[in-house]
Design a protein around this motif. Sequence first.
Motif, PDB file in Angstrom:
ATOM      1  N   LYS A 116       0.830  -1.206   0.000  1.00  0.00           N
ATOM      2  CA  LYS A 116       0.000   0.000   0.000  1.00  0.00           C
ATOM      3  C   LYS A 116       0.866   1.258   0.000  1.00  0.00           C
ATOM      4  CE  LYS A 116      -3.609   0.244   2.742  1.00  0.00           C
ATOM      5  NZ  LYS A 116      -4.436   0.422   3.987  1.00  0.00           N
ATOM      6  N   LEU A 117       1.887   1.297   0.868  1.00  0.00           N
ATOM      7  CA  LEU A 117       2.757   2.469   0.939  1.00  0.00           C
ATOM      8  C   LEU A 117       3.539   2.642  -0.348  1.00  0.00           C
ATOM      9  CD1 LEU A 117       3.779   4.771   2.712  1.00  0.00           C
ATOM     10  CD2 LEU A 117       5.538   3.233   3.598  1.00  0.00           C
ATOM     11  N   ARG A 118       4.044   1.561  -0.907  1.00  0.00           N
ATOM     12  CA  ARG A 118       4.778   1.619  -2.180  1.00  0.00           C
ATOM     13  C   ARG A 118       3.916   2.217  -3.275  1.00  0.00           C
ATOM     14  NH1 ARG A 118       5.005  -4.055  -4.781  1.00  0.00           N
ATOM     15  NH2 ARG A 118       2.804  -3.409  -5.019  1.00  0.00           N
ATOM     16  N   ASP A 119       2.689   1.740  -3.404  1.00  0.00           N
ATOM     17  CA  ASP A 119       1.807   2.204  -4.482  1.00  0.00           C
ATOM     18  C   ASP A 119       1.391   3.655  -4.268  1.00  0.00           C
ATOM     19  OD1 ASP A 119       2.045  -0.331  -5.497  1.00  0.00           O
ATOM     20  OD2 ASP A 119       0.061  -1.007  -4.816  1.00  0.00           O
ATOM     21  N   ARG A 120       1.138   4.035  -3.024  1.00  0.00           N
ATOM     22  CA  ARG A 120       0.717   5.417  -2.773  1.00  0.00           C
ATOM     23  C   ARG A 120       1.875   6.392  -2.986  1.00  0.00           C
ATOM     24  NH1 ARG A 120      -3.586   5.020   2.352  1.00  0.00           N
ATOM     25  NH2 ARG A 120      -5.219   3.982   1.125  1.00  0.00           N
ATOM     26  N   ILE A 163       0.259   8.533   5.607  1.00  0.00           N
ATOM     27  CA  ILE A 163      -0.115   8.068   4.270  1.00  0.00           C
ATOM     28  C   ILE A 163      -0.680   6.660   4.351  1.00  0.00           C
ATOM     29  CG2 ILE A 163       0.804   7.399   2.008  1.00  0.00           C
ATOM     30  CD1 ILE A 163       2.804   9.719   2.278  1.00  0.00           C
ATOM     31  N   LEU A 164      -0.060   5.829   5.150  1.00  0.00           N
ATOM     32  CA  LEU A 164      -0.472   4.441   5.275  1.00  0.00           C
ATOM     33  C   LEU A 164      -1.794   4.301   6.014  1.00  0.00           C
ATOM     34  CD1 LEU A 164       0.582   1.640   4.535  1.00  0.00           C
ATOM     35  CD2 LEU A 164       1.829   1.597   6.694  1.00  0.00           C
ATOM     36  N   SER A 165      -2.064   5.204   6.935  1.00  0.00           N
ATOM     37  CA  SER A 165      -3.255   5.061   7.781  1.00  0.00           C
ATOM     38  C   SER A 165      -4.548   5.492   7.090  1.00  0.00           C
ATOM     39  CB  SER A 165      -3.082   5.880   9.065  1.00  0.00           C
ATOM     40  OG  SER A 165      -3.101   7.282   8.782  1.00  0.00           O
ATOM     41  N   LEU A 166      -4.430   6.233   5.989  1.00  0.00           N
ATOM     42  CA  LEU A 166      -5.627   6.761   5.335  1.00  0.00           C
ATOM     43  C   LEU A 166      -6.383   5.684   4.575  1.00  0.00           C
ATOM     44  CD1 LEU A 166      -4.148  10.050   3.819  1.00  0.00           C
ATOM     45  CD2 LEU A 166      -5.577   9.851   5.865  1.00  0.00           C
ATOM     46  N   ASP A 168      -8.597   4.546   1.297  1.00  0.00           N
ATOM     47  CA  ASP A 168      -8.345   4.865  -0.117  1.00  0.00           C
ATOM     48  C   ASP A 168      -9.005   6.189  -0.500  1.00  0.00           C
ATOM     49  OD1 ASP A 168      -6.903   2.545  -0.416  1.00  0.00           O
ATOM     50  OD2 ASP A 168      -8.561   1.390  -1.284  1.00  0.00           O
ATOM     51  N   ALA A 169     -10.239   6.385  -0.051  1.00  0.00           N
ATOM     52  CA  ALA A 169     -10.957   7.614  -0.398  1.00  0.00           C
ATOM     53  C   ALA A 169     -10.286   8.836   0.229  1.00  0.00           C
ATOM     54  CB  ALA A 169     -12.412   7.522   0.058  1.00  0.00           C
ATOM     55  N   ALA A 170      -9.865   8.712   1.483  1.00  0.00           N
ATOM     56  CA  ALA A 170      -9.217   9.839   2.151  1.00  0.00           C
ATOM     57  C   ALA A 170      -7.886  10.181   1.493  1.00  0.00           C
ATOM     58  CB  ALA A 170      -9.007   9.521   3.631  1.00  0.00           C
ATOM     59  N   PHE A 171      -7.150   9.169   1.076  1.00  0.00           N
ATOM     60  CA  PHE A 171      -5.870   9.425   0.405  1.00  0.00           C
ATOM     61  C   PHE A 171      -6.083  10.164  -0.911  1.00  0.00           C
ATOM     62  CE2 PHE A 171      -2.593   7.987  -2.640  1.00  0.00           C
ATOM     63  CZ  PHE A 171      -1.498   8.582  -2.043  1.00  0.00           C
ATOM     64  N   VAL A 172      -7.069   9.749  -1.669  1.00  0.00           N
ATOM     65  CA  VAL A 172      -7.367  10.434  -2.930  1.00  0.00           C
ATOM     66  C   VAL A 172      -7.734  11.889  -2.670  1.00  0.00           C
ATOM     67  CG1 VAL A 172      -8.995  10.558  -4.856  1.00  0.00           C
ATOM     68  CG2 VAL A 172      -8.032   8.351  -4.180  1.00  0.00           C
ATOM     69  N   THR A 173      -8.487  12.147  -1.610  1.00  0.00           N
ATOM     70  CA  THR A 173      -8.867  13.523  -1.284  1.00  0.00           C
ATOM     71  C   THR A 173      -7.643  14.363  -0.933  1.00  0.00           C
ATOM     72  OG1 THR A 173     -11.027  12.790  -0.487  1.00  0.00           O
ATOM     73  CG2 THR A 173     -10.287  14.973   0.204  1.00  0.00           C
ATOM     74  N   HIS A 207      -5.791  16.608   8.620  1.00  0.00           N
ATOM     75  CA  HIS A 207      -4.843  16.268   7.555  1.00  0.00           C
ATOM     76  C   HIS A 207      -3.813  17.350   7.271  1.00  0.00           C
ATOM     77  CE1 HIS A 207      -8.532  13.871   6.768  1.00  0.00           C
ATOM     78  NE2 HIS A 207      -7.665  12.923   6.502  1.00  0.00           N
ATOM     79  N   ARG A 208      -3.790  18.351   8.114  1.00  0.00           N
ATOM     80  CA  ARG A 208      -2.926  19.504   7.875  1.00  0.00           C
ATOM     81  C   ARG A 208      -1.454  19.132   7.694  1.00  0.00           C
ATOM     82  NH1 ARG A 208      -2.332  24.949   9.214  1.00  0.00           N
ATOM     83  NH2 ARG A 208      -0.180  25.454   9.690  1.00  0.00           N
ATOM     84  N   SER A 209      -0.889  18.322   8.585  1.00  0.00           N
ATOM     85  CA  SER A 209       0.544  18.046   8.521  1.00  0.00           C
ATOM     86  C   SER A 209       0.925  17.327   7.235  1.00  0.00           C
ATOM     87  CB  SER A 209       0.991  17.221   9.736  1.00  0.00           C
ATOM     88  OG  SER A 209       0.344  15.967   9.760  1.00  0.00           O
ATOM     89  N   LEU A 210       0.086  16.413   6.772  1.00  0.00           N
ATOM     90  CA  LEU A 210       0.376  15.686   5.536  1.00  0.00           C
ATOM     91  C   LEU A 210       0.293  16.616   4.327  1.00  0.00           C
ATOM     92  CD1 LEU A 210       0.939  13.194   3.884  1.00  0.00           C
ATOM     93  CD2 LEU A 210      -1.477  12.545   4.108  1.00  0.00           C
ATOM     94  N   VAL A 211      -0.768  17.408   4.246  1.00  0.00           N
ATOM     95  CA  VAL A 211      -0.908  18.347   3.130  1.00  0.00           C
ATOM     96  C   VAL A 211       0.243  19.347   3.119  1.00  0.00           C
ATOM     97  CG1 VAL A 211      -2.343  20.199   2.181  1.00  0.00           C
ATOM     98  CG2 VAL A 211      -3.408  18.092   3.020  1.00  0.00           C
ATOM     99  N   THR A 212       0.588  19.855   4.297  1.00  0.00           N
ATOM    100  CA  THR A 212       1.687  20.816   4.410  1.00  0.00           C
ATOM    101  C   THR A 212       3.001  20.210   3.948  1.00  0.00           C
ATOM    102  OG1 THR A 212       0.619  21.923   6.282  1.00  0.00           O
ATOM    103  CG2 THR A 212       2.970  22.268   6.017  1.00  0.00           C
ATOM    104  N   ALA A 213       3.278  18.986   4.379  1.00  0.00           N
ATOM    105  CA  ALA A 213       4.537  18.336   4.017  1.00  0.00           C
ATOM    106  C   ALA A 213       4.626  18.091   2.511  1.00  0.00           C
ATOM    107  CB  ALA A 213       4.686  17.019   4.774  1.00  0.00           C
ATOM    108  N   LEU A 214       3.548  17.634   1.909  1.00  0.00           N
ATOM    109  CA  LEU A 214       3.575  17.363   0.468  1.00  0.00           C
ATOM    110  C   LEU A 214       3.714  18.647  -0.337  1.00  0.00           C
ATOM    111  CD1 LEU A 214       0.884  14.534   0.179  1.00  0.00           C
ATOM    112  CD2 LEU A 214       3.374  14.319   0.132  1.00  0.00           C
ATOM    113  N   LEU A 215       3.030  19.705   0.084  1.00  0.00           N
ATOM    114  CA  LEU A 215       3.174  20.982  -0.618  1.00  0.00           C
ATOM    115  C   LEU A 215       4.608  21.488  -0.523  1.00  0.00           C
ATOM    116  CD1 LEU A 215      -0.140  22.763   0.415  1.00  0.00           C
ATOM    117  CD2 LEU A 215       0.553  22.214  -1.920  1.00  0.00           C
ATOM    118  N   GLY A 216       5.207  21.368   0.642  1.00  0.00           N
ATOM    119  CA  GLY A 216       6.605  21.760   0.786  1.00  0.00           C
ATOM    120  C   GLY A 216       7.524  20.886  -0.046  1.00  0.00           C
TER     121      GLY A 216
END
Length: 431
Positions: A116-120, A163-166, A168-173, A207-216
């Motif tokens: 799952k982590l590899r694919d995401r 990333i792993l805990s989300l 499928d729908a939440a990850f796509v969002t 989801h703030r920390s994940l969104v923030t990290a990816l944007l950075g």
Amino acid sequence: MTMLSVAEARTKARTRLSSSMASWAAEATSDVRVEIALKPPTEKQVLSDQAAAADWAGSWRAVEGKAGDASRLEIDWEDRTWARVGRQRVPIRLRLLTPDEVAGFVGGDAARDWRKLRDRAQLVRERFRAESNDTASIGDEDADDTEDGNSLAAAIRSQSKRILSLSDAAFVTVIDVVDWLCTRPLGSLRPRQLPIRGVDSKWFETHRSLVTALLGGIGHADAVTVLDAEPRLRLRILDSALIDTHLDDITAPISQLSRLPLSPRVVFVFENLESVLAMPEWHGAVAVHGSGYAVDGVARLQWIGDARIIYWGDLDSHGFAILNRLRSHLPEVESVLMDEATLVAHQDLWVPEPKPSTGTFAHLTGTEARALERLHAEGGVRLEQERIPWETALNRLRTAAEVETSGHLGEGTGRGVGTEHRLGEGLDDDR
């Protein structure tokens, strides 16, 4: 016998997979080298229990025979010739050369987590490679070698558990939100205004920390500003003559509070909100709720620089950490009720501190440092400020403020404070 069983080898491989999968997924690693020594038996051990030795070797032949294309593995075998046992072929080493091989051997939940982590992670790289390349102004072929590629890998690695805990729908969002934020001018939009189904302020809190990290990670850290509600402080004006308003209890963004036409003589900063709310009318004074480690915001109030600042927090390691933090911005901050005498006088009100701060606090006075040492010496205790009787606290606050008032009005000789406070001069030995 010391022979390593298949189950024991799987445990070792699972430990390696768990500790390394974040890096492997983030960096799209295809080659690894996980080698596990199988600890074959000696001749003496074989003679002591030949059936066990034979079963052990057979279990590894079975593993090798079951390995298919999806879970390839290599087992090194070696011929051993023993005088009393004869020639025997024994497995000596298991070798796994890709993350998928490690996961295939481990199996179970760990293998599913890896896939799952590899694919995401791969989806994140594919979705935002163009953004990283545009930022770096280079061609696609070098994307993974750029600083932005490395930054994206670092973001995936640091956020792998989220990333792993989300679902499928939440990850796509999450991916959709990152894509939307990095490709559109935001202006003054608030999270509630984003036209993404299911996304609102509560969603951002989660989801703030994940969104923030990816944007950075893709070079769009500036897009994170849409997620930031300006920090707020709660302020009580204890002297109505300080400002022409009927409001005496105000909660507002720091920038707005900073513009208030205030000129207080004394600013009380309390860690505990109840202490702020309990304060009586006080000539020339305001009280601010420091909100724990968010106390940095107090230093941003423009009108605070000319006032005397008195801080009162919990008598515990975190209270001193917060005081140290505030004083790093405002060196003249004084403390009240944060000394060893106060601690000892209320020993019956001590409770254990669950998770003491272990930092080093360079901005404490000698008196404060001794109180902190006493806290540690007593086994990590704390005295919460709300447990100190209010009349006791109020008397100490009055004493501290009265010492300063005359000097502040030009009637005295300068700043002077009680033994628990920081002095402008004359107490260097207490620093």
